[in-house]
Design a protein around this motif. Sequence first.
Motif, short mmCIF file in Angstrom:
data_model
loop_
_atom_site.label_atom_id
_atom_site.label_comp_id
_atom_site.label_asym_id
_atom_site.label_seq_id
_atom_site.Cartn_x
_atom_site.Cartn_y
_atom_site.Cartn_z
N SER A 133 -5.72 5.95 19.36
CA SER A 133 -7.20 6.17 19.10
C SER A 133 -7.49 7.82 18.69
N GLN A 134 -6.70 8.58 19.29
CA GLN A 134 -6.89 9.90 18.79
C GLN A 134 -6.59 10.23 17.44
N ILE A 135 -5.40 9.66 17.02
CA ILE A 135 -5.01 9.67 15.73
C ILE A 135 -6.21 9.37 14.66
N LYS A 136 -6.63 7.99 15.30
CA LYS A 136 -7.85 7.57 14.21
C LYS A 136 -8.91 8.66 14.12
N GLU A 137 -9.15 9.16 15.21
CA GLU A 137 -10.39 10.09 15.20
C GLU A 137 -10.07 11.16 14.51
N MET A 138 -8.86 11.81 14.49
CA MET A 138 -8.52 12.90 13.73
C MET A 138 -8.58 12.79 12.14
N ALA A 139 -8.25 11.46 11.97
CA ALA A 139 -8.52 11.37 10.39
C ALA A 139 -9.74 11.20 9.99
N LYS A 140 -10.72 10.53 11.05
CA LYS A 140 -12.07 10.28 10.88
C LYS A 140 -12.84 12.01 10.89
N GLU A 141 -12.30 12.57 11.53
CA GLU A 141 -13.04 13.95 11.57
C GLU A 141 -12.84 14.61 10.26
N ASP A 142 -11.74 14.48 9.65
CA ASP A 142 -11.41 14.81 8.29
C ASP A 142 -11.92 14.30 7.07
N GLY A 143 -12.74 12.99 7.37
CA GLY A 143 -12.97 12.52 6.19
C GLY A 143 -12.09 11.54 5.42
N LYS A 144 -11.13 11.35 6.14
CA LYS A 144 -9.88 10.74 5.55
C LYS A 144 -10.15 9.37 5.86
N ARG A 145 -9.66 8.49 4.90
CA ARG A 145 -9.36 7.09 5.00
C ARG A 145 -8.07 6.82 5.80
N PHE A 146 -8.34 5.97 6.95
CA PHE A 146 -7.31 5.55 7.83
C PHE A 146 -6.93 4.02 7.88
N VAL A 147 -5.66 3.68 7.79
CA VAL A 147 -5.52 2.26 7.83
C VAL A 147 -4.45 2.01 8.90
N GLU A 148 -4.59 0.88 9.73
CA GLU A 148 -3.62 0.75 10.85
C GLU A 148 -2.95 -0.64 10.56
N LEU A 149 -1.62 -0.94 10.31
CA LEU A 149 -1.06 -2.13 9.93
C LEU A 149 -0.12 -2.18 11.44
N PHE A 150 0.01 -3.74 11.55
CA PHE A 150 0.88 -4.30 12.85
C PHE A 150 1.96 -4.76 12.47
N LEU A 151 3.10 -4.59 13.36
CA LEU A 151 4.47 -5.34 13.10
C LEU A 151 4.62 -5.84 14.58
N MET A 152 4.63 -7.18 14.77
CA MET A 152 4.43 -7.66 16.10
C MET A 152 5.62 -8.71 16.33
N THR A 153 6.50 -8.71 15.51
CA THR A 153 7.59 -9.59 15.56
C THR A 153 8.94 -8.84 15.90
N SER A 154 9.99 -8.97 16.87
CA SER A 154 11.06 -8.38 17.29
C SER A 154 12.19 -8.99 16.56
N TYR A 155 13.04 -8.16 15.83
CA TYR A 155 14.07 -8.61 14.92
C TYR A 155 15.22 -8.07 15.54
N ARG A 156 15.14 -7.23 16.52
CA ARG A 156 16.10 -6.83 17.15
C ARG A 156 16.82 -7.37 18.36
N SER A 157 15.99 -7.78 19.35
CA SER A 157 16.51 -8.30 20.51
C SER A 157 16.38 -9.73 20.63
N SER A 158 17.37 -10.54 21.31
CA SER A 158 17.44 -11.75 21.52
C SER A 158 15.99 -12.15 22.46
N PRO A 159 15.51 -13.58 22.22
CA PRO A 159 14.42 -13.99 22.99
C PRO A 159 14.55 -13.66 24.47
#
Length: 685
Positions: free
Chosen positions: A503-529
Amino acid sequence: MEKEIFEVEQQHLTKIYNKLLDMKEHLEGEIANLDEKASDEKNDIRDNIRLDYADDETTMETLGEIEVWNRYIDTYNIESKSLGKRLQTVKKLLEAPYFAKITVQFDPSEEPEDYYIGRAAISENGYDQMVIDWRTPIAEVYYNQENGQTHYTVEDREIPVDLKLRRQFELEKNKLNAYFDTSVAIEDPMLLQSLSQAKSDKMTAITATIQKEQNEVIRYPEVPVLLVNGIAGSGKTSVLLQRIAYLFYQRRQTLRPDQVCLMTLNPVFREYIDNVLPDLGETNPITLTWKEFLETVHVPFVDSEFDHTDSSTLEMIHDKLPMLEPQLDDFYDIYQKENLVLSKKEVFSVIKQFSQFPFGVRLIQTVADELDNRAKNSLKIKDSNFSDDTSSSLARSDEKEENKLENDFGGALKNIRRCGFVNVTHIAQRLLNRPNISAAEWFFLKMELTGECDRNMRYVMVDEVQDYTKAQLMVLKKYFPNVRFMLLGDEFQAIRSDTVSFSQIKEMAKEDGKRFVELFLMTSYRSSPEITDLFASILPGEKKMMISSVRRPGEKTYVQSFADEKEYKDKLISLLKTYKEKEGLTALICRNQRNMDAVLNLLGEEAPTVISGYSALPKSGAFMLELTLAKGLEFDHVIIADADDNTYPDDELGHHCLYTAMSRATSHLNVLAKGNLSRAIKVNE
């Protein structure tokens, strides 16, 4: 039908492979001819060049002749390097010319077209492509993983197509072992096969198995700040490296490796990833740890491994510096070797001349220009070569005079231009009213004073961003004013207190007037179930529900506490011996150095190798390492040796550290505690 398809695909592979062999032979011949020609040129230079330094005129002629020959040699070197790089790519492709095929139809009235996809493009005649690069726009439909109506993007324009076929290949040189026709990720045989392979000391490219959510990150349009929020094992670092390769491909003519900086937490991890981009035919970017970054920008001291600087202190420096009155001891004497050029009193007198400017960049840069002129005048007077007879002085041109000054007294002049006359430490101590200054505070103040920055850099990628402080990100943001940031991390893997929140990272981008995008990766390809379920159980409920694993079911995890030290020791030794017989890497992870020393003393001669800060991972076998060095890495077999309640308390930081340690494992996870097991572990959930 399957047999017919197999034969057709084998014939196609043979054709491509033979083409690559021809290319290899041709390139090797070109390189040999070029080397021979360059050798002849060098011999010609040696035999014919006349080195004459009798006077100024003949010296200039000699230097001009040497310059001409140097340009010839440079031309050969550039051409040889280019040919060598192409040859290296061809040799890599000979291992497996491509990994996939798509059949697409652009219009119902037209015949479908086949495209073979590989790590690099191969053309028949320089125009007709036999294999397309995985980074080309049309290859996107392969990674979208859905047959039927889809599209790809070219320069912000969507091209609709009908994906008729998505075929994967298992190749070994010119031999087709198998092919698979698939449509969605969960049915991806190549992915599942790749995930089941034993891990090595080096990360490998995921080009052939990029999944849809990963592809979105790799090809995402440029934004000032892109945050990739991914769970453990979701392929964040692999995606990062593939995106760098994608950017190099997209901006082949304009982007250089020295314009991309990758911030990584430790040298062990840098060694782990250093093969990925070269295997894709790209040069590694500048890769630095925080400590190495500070050394690169010439901070005269480095804090401990972790910088605890509070971001509010940097904000205070920015606010209070313009109101600070300069003092004599805020500046240094200027020397040329041991000879004083300008005293700090003279420097301070110039500072006072421009007292209309507040303490900051404008004042220091204006003073630097004035000091540069004064130093040159002072050096001319002191240098006997500048005080010859009048006719000699008049004969010497202004340009030659300037060059002589730069050559003979470059140290002093460079020091002035770099604002080396500013005593940053003294100013920081006055400003913050304390003797101890952190590296981040020192460098931030220097930038506020001198305007020092890197305007050449275009991209900065920060891996494991959750382990940086807000102050560190503020320093990077100020030093790299023109870059696009890509930040990757997992808030639940923050293994230190007081680090930056997303949330602080997002706030820092906002303060600078820069466009901020957050993308999610929610699948584990590393570990067994089984492993994924155990480390996910530590997370908050809403996060836990979002996590899934695509790997096939494996072996149960082992969790056990021991009251008896001998039983604990015997179990550790037994596990190490068991995994010694298995393929892959075995990591015995301890939370800190104290715990690792205790385990080493307990195991004695049975203890495995210890990986330290600058060690590379072994190619196989067992080893011990601290949790901080295990960050970002993955191992077939993991033994957490110190999962007791003191080491991993039932609080936020304890949960984060345990989640991080557990999620290093791909196939086998063993969690041991001497004494009470950490209450953070929810075995029955």
